[in-house]
Motif scaffolding. Structure first.
Motif, PDB file in Angstrom:
ATOM      1  N   LEU A  70       0.861  -1.154   0.176  1.00  0.00           N
ATOM      2  CA  LEU A  70      -0.030  -0.053   0.003  1.00  0.00           C
ATOM      3  C   LEU A  70       0.632   1.436   0.001  1.00  0.00           C
ATOM      4  CD1 LEU A  70      -3.261   0.730   0.106  1.00  0.00           C
ATOM      5  CD2 LEU A  70      -2.580   0.797   2.533  1.00  0.00           C
ATOM      6  N   LEU A  71       0.871   2.024  -1.278  1.00  0.00           N
ATOM      7  CA  LEU A  71       1.334   3.314  -1.014  1.00  0.00           C
ATOM      8  C   LEU A  71       0.734   4.368  -0.148  1.00  0.00           C
ATOM      9  CD1 LEU A  71       1.843   3.635  -4.957  1.00  0.00           C
ATOM     10  CD2 LEU A  71       3.377   2.629  -3.159  1.00  0.00           C
ATOM     11  N   ARG A  72       1.506   5.505   0.125  1.00  0.00           N
ATOM     12  CA  ARG A  72       0.724   6.620   0.915  1.00  0.00           C
ATOM     13  C   ARG A  72      -0.411   7.099   0.301  1.00  0.00           C
ATOM     14  NH1 ARG A  72       4.579  10.336   1.510  1.00  0.00           N
ATOM     15  NH2 ARG A  72       6.195   9.384   0.135  1.00  0.00           N
ATOM     16  N   SER A  73      -1.128   8.089   1.315  1.00  0.00           N
ATOM     17  CA  SER A  73      -2.409   8.566   0.602  1.00  0.00           C
ATOM     18  C   SER A  73      -2.110   9.450  -0.505  1.00  0.00           C
ATOM     19  CB  SER A  73      -2.906   9.327   1.844  1.00  0.00           C
ATOM     20  OG  SER A  73      -2.234  10.460   2.094  1.00  0.00           O
ATOM     21  N   ARG A  74      -1.042   9.898  -0.536  1.00  0.00           N
ATOM     22  CA  ARG A  74      -0.396  10.968  -1.579  1.00  0.00           C
ATOM     23  C   ARG A  74      -0.422  10.313  -2.953  1.00  0.00           C
ATOM     24  NH1 ARG A  74       2.219  15.920  -2.426  1.00  0.00           N
ATOM     25  NH2 ARG A  74       3.174  15.912  -4.401  1.00  0.00           N
ATOM     26  N   TYR A  75      -0.416   8.982  -3.235  1.00  0.00           N
ATOM     27  CA  TYR A  75      -0.450   8.332  -4.352  1.00  0.00           C
ATOM     28  C   TYR A  75      -1.633   7.435  -4.652  1.00  0.00           C
ATOM     29  CZ  TYR A  75       4.148  10.033  -3.568  1.00  0.00           C
ATOM     30  OH  TYR A  75       5.204  10.817  -3.558  1.00  0.00           O
ATOM     31  N   ALA A  76      -2.744   7.785  -3.795  1.00  0.00           N
ATOM     32  CA  ALA A  76      -4.035   6.861  -3.895  1.00  0.00           C
ATOM     33  C   ALA A  76      -4.820   7.588  -5.108  1.00  0.00           C
ATOM     34  CB  ALA A  76      -4.721   7.046  -2.780  1.00  0.00           C
ATOM     35  N   PRO A  77      -5.574   6.998  -5.659  1.00  0.00           N
ATOM     36  CA  PRO A  77      -6.389   7.440  -7.005  1.00  0.00           C
ATOM     37  C   PRO A  77      -7.239   8.491  -6.162  1.00  0.00           C
ATOM     38  CG  PRO A  77      -6.524   5.089  -6.972  1.00  0.00           C
ATOM     39  CD  PRO A  77      -5.702   5.352  -5.874  1.00  0.00           C
ATOM     40  N   HIS A  78      -7.703   9.629  -7.079  1.00  0.00           N
ATOM     41  CA  HIS A  78      -8.350  10.629  -6.489  1.00  0.00           C
ATOM     42  C   HIS A  78      -7.915  11.407  -5.283  1.00  0.00           C
ATOM     43  CE1 HIS A  78     -10.755   8.947  -9.770  1.00  0.00           C
ATOM     44  NE2 HIS A  78     -10.895   7.777  -8.976  1.00  0.00           N
ATOM     45  N   TRP A  79      -6.629  11.495  -5.115  1.00  0.00           N
ATOM     46  CA  TRP A  79      -5.940  12.053  -4.009  1.00  0.00           C
ATOM     47  C   TRP A  79      -6.520  13.513  -3.816  1.00  0.00           C
ATOM     48  CZ3 TRP A  79      -1.576  15.655  -4.319  1.00  0.00           C
ATOM     49  CH2 TRP A  79      -1.043  16.028  -2.981  1.00  0.00           C
ATOM     50  N   THR A  80      -6.578  14.057  -2.590  1.00  0.00           N
ATOM     51  CA  THR A  80      -7.081  15.347  -2.237  1.00  0.00           C
ATOM     52  C   THR A  80      -6.360  15.739  -1.373  1.00  0.00           C
ATOM     53  OG1 THR A  80      -9.312  15.248  -2.842  1.00  0.00           O
ATOM     54  CG2 THR A  80      -8.754  17.093  -1.769  1.00  0.00           C
ATOM     55  N   PRO A  81      -5.328  16.655  -1.486  1.00  0.00           N
ATOM     56  CA  PRO A  81      -4.285  17.220  -0.471  1.00  0.00           C
ATOM     57  C   PRO A  81      -5.043  17.633   0.670  1.00  0.00           C
ATOM     58  CG  PRO A  81      -4.005  18.443  -2.567  1.00  0.00           C
ATOM     59  CD  PRO A  81      -5.147  17.600  -2.750  1.00  0.00           C
ATOM     60  N   SER A  82      -4.558  17.124   1.842  1.00  0.00           N
ATOM     61  CA  SER A  82      -5.364  17.262   3.174  1.00  0.00           C
ATOM     62  C   SER A  82      -5.156  18.735   3.486  1.00  0.00           C
ATOM     63  CB  SER A  82      -4.497  16.416   4.341  1.00  0.00           C
ATOM     64  OG  SER A  82      -3.035  16.816   4.387  1.00  0.00           O
ATOM     65  N   TRP A  83      -4.476  19.476   3.039  1.00  0.00           N
ATOM     66  CA  TRP A  83      -4.503  20.981   3.482  1.00  0.00           C
ATOM     67  C   TRP A  83      -5.197  22.012   2.672  1.00  0.00           C
ATOM     68  CZ3 TRP A  83      -0.548  18.494   1.144  1.00  0.00           C
ATOM     69  CH2 TRP A  83      -0.089  18.991  -0.466  1.00  0.00           C
ATOM     70  N   GLU A  84      -5.915  21.139   1.817  1.00  0.00           N
ATOM     71  CA  GLU A  84      -6.818  21.996   0.768  1.00  0.00           C
ATOM     72  C   GLU A  84      -8.021  22.292   1.485  1.00  0.00           C
ATOM     73  OE1 GLU A  84      -9.466  20.567  -3.157  1.00  0.00           O
ATOM     74  OE2 GLU A  84      -7.239  20.706  -3.593  1.00  0.00           O
ATOM     75  N   GLY A  85      -8.423  23.698   1.257  1.00  0.00           N
ATOM     76  CA  GLY A  85      -9.685  24.494   2.044  1.00  0.00           C
ATOM     77  C   GLY A  85      -9.096  24.690   3.486  1.00  0.00           C
ATOM     78  N   THR A  86      -7.915  24.489   3.866  1.00  0.00           N
ATOM     79  CA  THR A  86      -7.505  24.857   5.290  1.00  0.00           C
ATOM     80  C   THR A  86      -6.553  26.060   5.189  1.00  0.00           C
ATOM     81  OG1 THR A  86      -5.710  23.428   5.568  1.00  0.00           O
ATOM     82  CG2 THR A  86      -7.877  22.588   5.990  1.00  0.00           C
ATOM     83  N   GLU A  87      -5.755  26.637   6.277  1.00  0.00           N
ATOM     84  CA  GLU A  87      -4.901  27.589   6.337  1.00  0.00           C
ATOM     85  C   GLU A  87      -3.742  26.779   6.597  1.00  0.00           C
ATOM     86  OE1 GLU A  87      -5.765  30.533   8.878  1.00  0.00           O
ATOM     87  OE2 GLU A  87      -7.380  31.255   7.703  1.00  0.00           O
ATOM     88  N   ARG A  88      -3.208  25.545   6.599  1.00  0.00           N
ATOM     89  CA  ARG A  88      -2.485  24.571   6.996  1.00  0.00           C
ATOM     90  C   ARG A  88      -1.393  24.752   5.958  1.00  0.00           C
ATOM     91  NH1 ARG A  88      -4.027  18.875   8.422  1.00  0.00           N
ATOM     92  NH2 ARG A  88      -1.664  18.877   9.251  1.00  0.00           N
ATOM     93  N   ASN A  89       0.003  24.852   6.131  1.00  0.00           N
ATOM     94  CA  ASN A  89       0.824  24.893   5.417  1.00  0.00           C
ATOM     95  C   ASN A  89       1.245  23.385   4.764  1.00  0.00           C
ATOM     96  OD1 ASN A  89       3.738  24.726   4.337  1.00  0.00           O
ATOM     97  ND2 ASN A  89       4.224  26.839   5.174  1.00  0.00           N
TER      98      ASN A  89
END
Length: 401
Positions: A70-89
């Motif tokens: 199992l690859l990390r979540s970054r390489y999963a199909p339809h990955w959405t960045p966890s910081w998207e829609g937040t103010e996180r760096n």
């Protein structure tokens, strides 16, 4: 002339700390250049966008999952960045960190949760890499205590690519990361590397690229909890910095990786000859002006390993001059004048037995370490050292499988 005068004046007014900082920066640039020479250009860093190499791995996600990895979540199909829609760096998020080189990826083995490294290999380019790795994974070699070749957990054929193979190995770290604490830890590392290269040579295999980047360790037991494969200073979920033990507390086993240039020879061939081929270390004397003259690859291995010790310890750390006579012999310009690995092992063992317990327990200090770092590290080192002496912990840690 005026500009030259000003430049000299500026250099004269620089503080010792500034000069050290410049030296550290230059060392980092030099190492970065060596990495790029070995692996090629790094991926452009755009946290929210997958690079071309990452897209390839993403395309293998489902196939790898079916194979049990199992690859990390970054390489999963339809990955959405966890910081998207937040103010996180993005740099504070686990999935904001990308692979450095496209042919290497980390994964988790589904069956038992083991963290592994995946390496793609083209058979047409490196036809012997898998063969030699599997040779050292066969009995009785794999069970031999002096075998320090990386473990091949599995070799897979890539889908829709007759030329491609995927080597599955334990997740590894560079052998000097985190830094060594004591001379005893370093001497144990050298002992393992010397006996490991001798083991390869005794089995008629020349590594041909055993430079510092091809010496690693399976450091999972060195850390209090899993580290992140891209940034080993951080916990795997990037919730904070990960703590690690010293090698005295958790002895490590070191291994050679990357058999892409390695060759196995017929035992009856007493003096095999190969045309020069540059690996990661471009400084091999016999390769500089004699590209069309074949040479024995075994003395070149001796040079490679000697140069690792020279560049990574004698030149950059304080107190390793006692190894200089041996390393100078290993790095002689004339390959025929270099000692064979069995002689290196014997000479090293004599050197090691002459070191006092005080020396072996002494702290390894980088030449570019500043005064504040020295004060802090010395204080923490002495606390550990006193505890080890009281508990009678050996000054030279020995790995036990």
């Amino acid at each position: 002339m005026k500009a030259l005068f000003l430049s000299k004046g500026e250099n004269a007014t620089k503080t010792k700390a500034e000069l050290k900082a410049e030296e550290v920066a230059e060392n980092q640039r030099c190492r970065a250049r060596k990495e790029l020479e070995l692996f090629g250009q790094e991926s452009d860093y755009q946290p929210g966008v997958l690079s071309e190499n990452e897209i390839w791995w993403c395309q293998q996600y489902l196939w790898l999952r079916n194979q049990g990895y199992l690859l990390r979540s970054r390489y999963a199909p339809h990955w959405t960045p966890s910081w998207e829609g937040t103010e996180r760096n993005p740099s504070t998020c686990e999935d904001g960190h990308f692979i450095r080189f496209g042919h290497i990826m980390d994964a988790t083995r589904v069956s038992d949760g083991l963290y592994v490294s995946l390496k793609t290999v083209k058979k047409s380019r490196h036809p012997h890499e898998v063969e030699i790795g599997q040779y050292f994974m066969s009995e009785p070699l794999v069970s031999h205590p002096k075998n320090h070749c990386v473990t091949f957990l599995e070799v897979l054929s890539l889908p829709n690519d007759e030329d491609g193979q995927l080597i599955v190995m334990p997740l590894l770290l560079p052998f000097a990361r985190p830094p060594f604490d004591t001379f005893g830890e370093v001497m144990e590392c050298f002992r393992q590397l010397f006996e490991g290269l001798l083991f390869m040579h005794d089995n008629h295999v020349a590594h041909r690229d055993c430079m510092w980047m091809n010496i690693m360790m399976d450091a999972k037991d060195l850390y209090a909890e899993p580290y992140h494969p891209v940034d080993p200073q951080m916990k795997r979920d990037f919730s904070g910095r990960v703590k690690h033990y010293t090698r005295t507390q958790r002895p490590q086993k070191y291994c050679f990786i990357d058999f892409g240039l390695s060759r196995r020879y017929d035992p009856r061939e007493g003096n095999p000859l190969e045309y020069p081929i540059f690996g990661g270390d471009k400084s091999v004397p016999e390769f500089q002006h004699n590209a069309n003259i074949p040479v024995n690859p075994f003395p070149t291995d001796v040079y490679y390993l000697g140069n690792v010790i020279r560049e990574e310890f004698i030149d950059t750390k304080i107190g390793f001059d006692f190894l200089k006579p041996l390393v100078d012999d290993m790095c002689q310009n004339d390959p025929n004048a270099r000692p064979r690995m069995n002689v290196v092992v014997e000479r090293f063992e004599l050197i090691r037995t002459q070191l006092s317990s005080w020396k072996l327990r002494s702290r390894v200090i980088a030449r570019d370490e500043d005064i504040f770092e020295t004060l802090y590290r010395t204080a923490t080192h002495w606390r550990r050292r006193t505890g080890f002496i009281v508990k009678r912990v050996p000054a030279v840690p020995h790995f036990q499988k």
